[in-house]
Design a protein around this motif. Sequence first.
Motif, PDB file in Angstrom:
ATOM      1  N   GLU A 158       5.833 -38.608  -9.591  1.00 12.36           N
ATOM      2  CA  GLU A 158       6.495 -39.105 -10.632  1.00 12.36           C
ATOM      3  C   GLU A 158       6.030 -38.489 -11.869  1.00 12.36           C
ATOM      4  OE1 GLU A 158       6.643 -43.276 -11.289  1.00 12.36           O
ATOM      5  OE2 GLU A 158       8.017 -42.905 -13.039  1.00 12.36           O
ATOM      6  N   ASN A 217      11.858 -40.014 -14.954  1.00  6.80           N
ATOM      7  CA  ASN A 217      12.629 -41.349 -15.743  1.00  6.80           C
ATOM      8  C   ASN A 217      13.584 -40.768 -16.634  1.00  6.80           C
ATOM      9  OD1 ASN A 217      10.684 -43.452 -14.882  1.00  6.80           O
ATOM     10  ND2 ASN A 217       9.200 -41.986 -15.344  1.00  6.80           N
ATOM     11  N   GLU A 249      15.091 -41.739 -11.983  1.00  5.86           N
ATOM     12  CA  GLU A 249      14.649 -43.082 -11.989  1.00  5.86           C
ATOM     13  C   GLU A 249      15.391 -43.828 -13.279  1.00  5.86           C
ATOM     14  OE1 GLU A 249      10.600 -43.814 -11.726  1.00  5.86           O
ATOM     15  OE2 GLU A 249      10.259 -43.194  -9.801  1.00  5.86           O
ATOM     16  N   ASP A 279      14.558 -48.311 -10.735  1.00  7.28           N
ATOM     17  CA  ASP A 279      13.030 -48.373 -11.306  1.00  7.28           C
ATOM     18  C   ASP A 279      12.997 -49.853 -11.588  1.00  7.28           C
ATOM     19  OD1 ASP A 279      10.471 -47.827 -12.074  1.00  7.28           O
ATOM     20  OD2 ASP A 279      11.226 -46.401 -13.556  1.00  7.28           O
ATOM     21  N   LYS A 300      12.787 -48.995  -6.405  1.00  7.52           N
ATOM     22  CA  LYS A 300      11.454 -49.174  -6.652  1.00  7.52           C
ATOM     23  C   LYS A 300      11.073 -50.442  -6.963  1.00  7.52           C
ATOM     24  CE  LYS A 300       8.459 -45.647  -8.620  1.00  7.52           C
ATOM     25  NZ  LYS A 300       8.235 -44.531  -9.280  1.00  7.52           N
TER      26      LYS A 300
HETATM   27 CA    CA Z   1       9.539 -44.864 -13.100  1.00  7.99          CA
END
Ligand code: CA
Length: 377
Positions: A158, A217, A249, A279, A300
């Motif tokens: 990530e 993200n 995400e 997320d 997630k």
């Molecule tokens: Ca994240």
Amino acid sequence: GHDAGDNLLTSITLRIQQSLRRTDTIARLGGDEFAIILENIHLPEDVVSVTKSLLENLGKPVQIHQRDVYVGASIGISVFPDDGEDFGNLLKHADIAMYRAKETGRNTFQFYAAEMSAAAIRRMELENSLRNAIEMEQLVVYYQPKYDLKSREVLGMEALVRWDHPEKGIIPPDEFIPLAEETGLIVKLGEWVIKKSCQQLKHWQQAGYAINNLSINVSPRQFHEQDLAGLFEKVMSETGLDAQHIEIELTESTLVQNQVNAREVLRQLHAMGLRIAMDDFGTGYASLSYLKDFPIHTVKVDKSFIWGIPTDKQNMAIVRAIIGLTSEMSLSVIAEGVETEEQIEFLKDVGCHQGQGYYWSKPVSALEFERDILKKS
Ligand code: CA
Ligand code: C2E
Ligand code: CA
């Protein structure tokens, strides 16, 4: 859309003009910020009546594409010469007063008062230096590995941005992402993160490392105010990456904000082959039906639930339920914030096969990631 935005700006400008005298000056500073200069006023209080009429005029609906749109304004006022003897200081203090107006609620005005400024000045300085940070290349992307719980192999990473401040050192994202989001700087910042991390993935793939999964993200404004699919299209063709190696995400709030637009953007991203992850799952306001209504691949599980394992029975029940749900729906699921062996055992028991957390590694620089985590295939 851009057209609607332009129409709105034009209407708003006309309204501002109508509230002023012919001798006053109005300027658009950029984005949604305007400056007005009122000359030859007798008392600072005289500004109040103009301000009130401005707010009233701006509060009325604007017709855009046969629809009523409402906007609000926050007005900050500085008065010559008490609040500044030159244009720069007057504008700066009006700006500080505007932030104060925003804080006290929309559709209000505030005069500049020196004592109110300490916090506001800090905030403004942060905004300005963040603006510079992007230009001066002070931002860095850190990477945190994602693991297969059984084989203990690295599945991907990530991208998590950091600000390497020349005086303050490494600043974590929680301290500047919200501000970037509020000011719109996030669009540029996010674009940079996307490009940088995609280039990095390509670089590692070319160097022979077995890594083919990158999570990025994306914040609400990035998602809603930018041609995200167009951006990824461009980055994919520049880097030659396979879109299927990229996962975006999103938090629940992003999808809740503007469902019509969300649906369209997700459709475009999905059509390109990008993967979508929810997320911080379980902490927002989205309903479970989002999982079936939107093209979502991965859930997630928020770290706050994981941290309760193995003592907090309620959190464990939530984790078990989320994992059960995702496996019934054939979604992929990953646990974030994994810190202990017990948590891994529990997750495996209840059917979760992927994890990320300090148990393996904190987010680290690209250099460290390559040195300590990646393996040649
Ligand atoms: Ca994240
Ligand atoms: P997030 O997306 O939920 O990222 C996970 C955060 O949890 C990261 O914090 C990570 O360092 C931390 N974390 C991961 N495993 C553990 C663990 O085992 N224990 C603990 N205590 N923490 C763990 P970080 O890097 O500070 O990022 C905070 C948030 O900032 C992110 O939360 C994300 O919402 C945002 N962010 C970071 N980079 C970007 C970016 O490039 N774009 C956008 N839009 N937001 C970003
Ligand atoms: Ca998270």
